[in-house]
Design an enzyme around this catalytic site. Sequence first.
Site, PDB file in Angstrom:
ATOM      1  N   GLY A  12      85.951 -93.223  31.110  1.00  0.00           N
ATOM      2  CA  GLY A  12      86.308 -94.479  31.802  1.00  0.00           C
ATOM      3  C   GLY A  12      87.807 -94.569  31.993  1.00  0.00           C
ATOM      4  O   GLY A  12      88.328 -95.729  32.084  1.00  0.00           O
ATOM      5  N   ASN A  14      89.111 -93.759  34.818  1.00  0.00           N
ATOM      6  CA  ASN A  14      89.006 -94.436  36.172  1.00  0.00           C
ATOM      7  C   ASN A  14      88.980 -96.002  36.091  1.00  0.00           C
ATOM      8  O   ASN A  14      89.534 -96.596  36.850  1.00  0.00           O
ATOM      9  CB  ASN A  14      88.006 -93.728  37.232  1.00  0.00           C
ATOM     10  N   ASN A 108      82.351 -94.084  45.564  1.00  0.00           N
ATOM     11  CA  ASN A 108      82.190 -93.140  44.333  1.00  0.00           C
ATOM     12  C   ASN A 108      83.583 -92.197  44.319  1.00  0.00           C
ATOM     13  O   ASN A 108      84.084 -91.917  45.488  1.00  0.00           O
ATOM     14  CB  ASN A 108      80.912 -92.357  44.511  1.00  0.00           C
ATOM     15  N   HIS A 110      84.869 -88.648  43.465  1.00  0.00           N
ATOM     16  CA  HIS A 110      84.614 -87.166  43.042  1.00  0.00           C
ATOM     17  C   HIS A 110      85.772 -86.179  42.916  1.00  0.00           C
ATOM     18  O   HIS A 110      86.625 -86.321  43.791  1.00  0.00           O
ATOM     19  CB  HIS A 110      83.583 -86.732  44.008  1.00  0.00           C
TER      20      HIS A 110
HETATM   21  C1  GAR Z   1      86.172 -88.096  36.810  1.00  0.00           C
HETATM   22  O1  GAR Z   1      86.979 -86.923  36.827  1.00  0.00           O
HETATM   23  C2  GAR Z   1      85.222 -88.579  37.859  1.00  0.00           C
HETATM   24  O2  GAR Z   1      85.851 -87.947  39.277  1.00  0.00           O
HETATM   25  C3  GAR Z   1      84.082 -87.675  37.697  1.00  0.00           C
HETATM   26  O3  GAR Z   1      83.998 -87.837  36.280  1.00  0.00           O
HETATM   27  C4  GAR Z   1      85.257 -87.938  35.762  1.00  0.00           C
HETATM   28  C5  GAR Z   1      84.985 -89.346  35.017  1.00  0.00           C
HETATM   29  O4  GAR Z   1      86.090 -89.599  34.079  1.00  0.00           O
HETATM   30  N1  GAR Z   1      82.836 -88.081  38.535  1.00  0.00           N
HETATM   31  C6  GAR Z   1      81.925 -87.015  38.911  1.00  0.00           C
HETATM   32  O5  GAR Z   1      82.114 -85.992  38.675  1.00  0.00           O
HETATM   33  C7  GAR Z   1      81.039 -87.763  39.915  1.00  0.00           C
HETATM   34  N2  GAR Z   1      80.206 -86.842  40.578  1.00  0.00           N
HETATM   35  P1  GAR Z   1      86.479 -91.111  33.406  1.00  0.00           P
HETATM   36  O6  GAR Z   1      85.168 -91.415  32.866  1.00  0.00           O
HETATM   37  O7  GAR Z   1      87.401 -90.660  32.488  1.00  0.00           O
HETATM   38  O8  GAR Z   1      86.635 -91.825  34.783  1.00  0.00           O
END
Ligand code: GAR
Length: 207
Positions: A12, A14, A108, A110
Amino acid sequence: MLRLGILVSGGGTNLQSIIDKIQNGYLAGCGIVTVVSSKTGVYALERAQKHNIPSAVISKKSFGSMEEYDSALIAHFKQYEVELVVLAGFLSMLGQAFVDTYRNRIINIHPSLIPSFCGKGYYGIIPHQKALEYGVKVTGATVHFVDLEYDSGPIILQKAVEVKPDDTPESLQLRVMQEAEWELLPKAIRLYKENRLILEGRKVRIE
Ligand code: GAR
């Protein structure tokens, strides 16, 4: 207030970047009304609790079909009157009904420069592993509108990040988060809030 519903699956960071930017006024006029996780026990849920944001776990595994899972998600987001759905490290798939209900209102983040290192199977640390294996000198992050394919909807924002010779997947992942993701996702939300994202076919013009 623009009512945000955030979907998460992991740490989490982000989600935290959005919470921080609401608190410091960058996302004035936005509020997180619900955080929904695809998994139990993830740190993103603790972050929501710490900030008194209602949270729930809605996991595909607990439903007999994609349609039932989708209906539960739609019912939850409608209950909270969500206006913009933000996938912030959400590693599950959304179904047709959800995407139709929130068409052009789901974004989203990515961790690569789409169309590189994206699509089915590319999530979390994997795009960074693949970028290092390929030997690219630059990678980055992308925020895009969500459609029914993996990572295929119209691109809103992208930012490039340098790959260093001694990078590991973990060090690259952290740099992409620090230099791109935590900035881009709040920025896209702000542009959406200001009605500055104009969809023209599969392209997004920023006014
Ligand atoms: C982030 O790097 C996000 O971009 C990626 O998962 C991670 C989650 O981190 N998302 C994907 O790969 C979607 N295809 P977080 O839980 O610390 O935000």
